[in-house]
Design a protein around this motif. Structure first.
Motif, mmCIF file in Angstrom:
data_model
loop_
_atom_site.group_PDB
_atom_site.id
_atom_site.type_symbol
_atom_site.label_atom_id
_atom_site.label_comp_id
_atom_site.label_asym_id
_atom_site.label_seq_id
_atom_site.Cartn_x
_atom_site.Cartn_y
_atom_site.Cartn_z
ATOM 1 N N ILE A 245 -2.857 0.431 4.006
ATOM 2 C CA ILE A 245 -3.119 -0.977 3.685
ATOM 3 C C ILE A 245 -4.478 -1.129 3.007
ATOM 4 N N ARG A 246 -5.465 -0.398 3.478
ATOM 5 C CA ARG A 246 -6.806 -0.486 2.886
ATOM 6 C C ARG A 246 -6.808 -0.032 1.430
ATOM 7 N N SER A 247 -5.858 0.837 1.071
ATOM 8 C CA SER A 247 -5.833 1.347 -0.299
ATOM 9 C C SER A 247 -5.347 0.300 -1.295
ATOM 10 N N GLY A 248 -4.792 -0.817 -0.783
ATOM 11 C CA GLY A 248 -4.423 -1.922 -1.650
ATOM 12 C C GLY A 248 -2.952 -1.972 -2.005
ATOM 13 N N GLY B 20 -5.362 -8.960 2.646
ATOM 14 C CA GLY B 20 -4.659 -9.322 1.426
ATOM 15 C C GLY B 20 -3.252 -8.773 1.341
ATOM 16 N N ALA B 21 -2.778 -8.114 2.394
ATOM 17 C CA ALA B 21 -1.396 -7.617 2.412
ATOM 18 C C ALA B 21 -0.426 -8.800 2.346
ATOM 19 N N HIS B 22 0.722 -8.573 1.745
ATOM 20 C CA HIS B 22 1.727 -9.618 1.601
ATOM 21 C C HIS B 22 2.733 -9.519 2.746
ATOM 22 N N LEU B 23 3.275 -10.661 3.168
ATOM 23 C CA LEU B 23 4.258 -10.691 4.251
ATOM 24 C C LEU B 23 5.633 -11.044 3.702
ATOM 25 N N ARG C 265 5.270 -4.940 -7.480
ATOM 26 C CA ARG C 265 3.843 -4.610 -7.611
ATOM 27 C C ARG C 265 3.280 -3.794 -6.451
ATOM 28 N N PHE C 266 4.075 -3.540 -5.419
ATOM 29 C CA PHE C 266 3.511 -2.937 -4.214
ATOM 30 C C PHE C 266 3.592 -1.419 -4.239
ATOM 31 N N LYS C 267 2.531 -0.800 -3.730
ATOM 32 C CA LYS C 267 2.443 0.654 -3.627
ATOM 33 C C LYS C 267 2.763 1.150 -2.218
ATOM 34 N N HIS C 268 2.697 0.252 -1.246
ATOM 35 C CA HIS C 268 3.003 0.615 0.141
ATOM 36 C C HIS C 268 3.839 -0.501 0.762
#
Length: 550
Positions: A195-198, A225-228, A262-265
């Motif tokens: 999560i910290r990696s964005g 700033g993580a999305h739910l 757009r999400f990487k994780h």
């Protein structure tokens, strides 16, 4: 004590307080035993799919299993669709299926069938045929334990008639309560680092969509700033003013791809990695974007809320204020009635602490956005995709929570699968308002006809997807089943009917006469827009997604 009495006492001692029944000859000793157990409420359904769907709705709201009573393999078969929905929703049900006496099976009588094989479709984790009256109590305890554990499941206990009537039954004490564990420290730390990696999103499902999990997830989102996201079809989701707003994954795979692009994780919390509802020519079934890593914080057998709290602590988010949905309602709709105006009226009038059951298919596309700022409520959706869940689910939810108003929004095609549920609502005098969208069409299938590459279809094909000739009259059907009902073709009439239904006790049905939400030009343009989405700039694709499925 015979087996039926021992079984009944075992169920009641374990907190199973309601049995939804559609019995036959093989279950008569169980039926007779109902009078000896005052703690057990028996609710008759006129169709097995109503009994199983009601057990599903009850368990979602009560947080514990109800029992069903079904007659042999044929009765079980009639109830399979809603047991499928319960299985997909990880809902606990103790499913009791009567069988011929063990001495009778060798004769292959007319109703003889392989019940265990049928049951394994919906009870892959627990199917058992009780072999003796003495063992029946322990068989029941094992079924209850299987149903109540995490993940919840449909546990099917097959009850031969002679095991039920046999003497020497022994009630057994309740099983211990399940004690799920949160995610381990190593997993939590690894996910915190991701999560910290964005560019991370949390996908919440199951228990994570209750208040405790939602609040912890919202603190994580506000801090990092993580999305739910929520699963497309949540089992039970608490929402409304004062709770975190969570974006549901879209049903249409093309739109879900826009949401996730757009999400990487992607972090799963009691949720399944998103896949397309169906396969489509030339389109991927796996909706996770290329280059996105999927992590599991809490599997379905773990404590989702506690896992989210651990993750919040690892990220230093315990004291972060979560962003909560502000109270807001849409204006009162006016003019000719449409499906969006029905959703707008529900948002305008939704009472505090309501239970909303959504099986409105295409007609309910605007329901989420119209109710997001309404008073706090619970949302139940079609977890397994087998239509006919909504009306029975409303029966079960109303019995589980008799002090809460239940509003069920149902498509016309869906309603006809289990219309008998209205009779059970009337018989039990349940506080349910059923809203039937009558657009005289299987609207979603008209959309899917083109999406799967089958074209627009000719006259015979299109005739399989509409409900014209004759157009159904749900108000008359409801009145014939004992439920007060009206038809509405204007927003003013609909609002007046909804206000009346919410102010009066007992069941009510409002038939909303509406055009198709995705009919005419919209239906022709939608496939073109969906095909174009992958090549559009992200901001434009997101705008189209919000317009189609807000």
């Amino acid at each position: 004590m015979n087996g039926a009495h021992a079984l009944m006492q075992t169920l009641a001692d374990a907190g199973v307080e309601v049995c939804f029944t559609n019995p036959g000859t093989s279950e008569m000793h169980f039926v007779a035993a109902l009078d000896a157990e005052p703690r057990m409420r028996a609710v008759l359904a006129l169709f097995e799919g109503v009994a199983t769907g009601a057990a599903d709705g009850y368990a979602r709201m009560a947080g514990k299993p109800a029992a069903t009573l079904l007659h042999l393999g044929c009765g079980l078969g009639n109830g399979l669709a809603n047991l499928h929905n319960a299985r997909k929703g990880k809902v606990p049900i103790v499913n009791i299926v009567g069988d011929h006496a063990t001495t009778h099976t060798r004769y292959d009588a007319q109703l003889q069938s392989d019940i265990e094989t049928v049951a394994r479709n919906v009870s892959p984790g627990f199917v058992r045929t009780s072999q003796s009256t003495a063992a029946l109590g322990q068989d029941a305890v094992d079924a209850i334990a299987a149903a109540r554990g995490l993940p919840g499941q449909v546990a099917t206990l097959i009850l031969p008639a002679d095991v039920s009537w046999g003497e020497g039954g022994q009630p057994c004490p309740p099983p211990p309560a399940p004690a799920p564990q949160p995610a381990d420290d190593a997993s939590v730390q690894a996910i915190a680092q991701a999560i910290r990696s964005g560019e991370a999103a949390l996908l919440l499902g199951g228990q994570a969509l209750r208040e405790g999990g939602l609040m912890a997830a919202a603190r994580i989102a506000a801090h990092t700033g993580a999305h739910l996201f929520a699963e497309c079809f949540p089992t039970r989701m608490q929402r409304g003013a004062g709770l975190p707003a969570v974006e549901r994954i879209a049903y249409l795979a093309e739109l879900a791809g826009v949401q996730l692009a757009r999400f990487k994780h992607l972090i799963l919390v009691d949720a399944k990695s998103p896949v397309s509802f169906f396969a489509y020519p030339g389109k991927p079934s796996d909706l996770v974007p290329e280059g996105c890593s999927v992590h599991t914080l809490a599997a379905p057998d773990q404590d989702a809320a506690a896992s989210l709290e651990k993750l919040a602590a690892a990220l230093g988010a315990q004291a972060t204020a979560p962003r909560l949905q502000a109270a807001q309602r849409p204006e009162r709709p006016r003019g000719p009635l449409t499906a969006p105006k029905v959703c707008k009226a529900v948002g305008h009038l939704l009472p505090e602490n309501a239970i909303v059951i959504d099986e409105s298919i295409t007609s309910g596309l605007m329901l989420g956005v119209m109710t997001q700022g309404a008073p706090r409520h619970d949302l139940i959706t079609l977890t397994g995709g087998a239509i006919g869940q909504g009306l029975p689910g409303a029966v079960g939810a109303a019995i589980a929570c008799p002090d809460r108003p239940v509003i069920a929004l149902i498509g016309d095609g869906s309603a006809m699968y289990t219309i008998q549920a209205l009779w059970s609502m009337a018989r039990e005098n349940l506080n349910v308002t059923a809203i039937i969208f009558n657009n005289a069409s299987y609207s979603v299938l008209n959309v899917e006809l083109e999406r799967v590459g089958a074209g627009e279809g000719g006259p015979k094909a299109r005739a399989q997807l509409d409900l014209q000739g004759p157009v159904l009259n749900f108000a008359q059907l409801a009145q014939g089943l004992g439920v007060h009902a009206v038809r509405a073709s204007t927003a003013e009439d609909f609002c007046q009917a909804l206000e009346y239904a919410l102010a009066q006790s007992g069941p009510h049905l409002i038939e909303a006469l509406v055009p198709e939400s995705l009919g005419g030009a919209k239906r022709k343009v939608l496939p073109w827009m969906l095909r174009a989405i992958p090549s559009l700039p992200p901001a434009v694709a997101q705008a189209i997604r919000r317009k189609i499925a807000p």
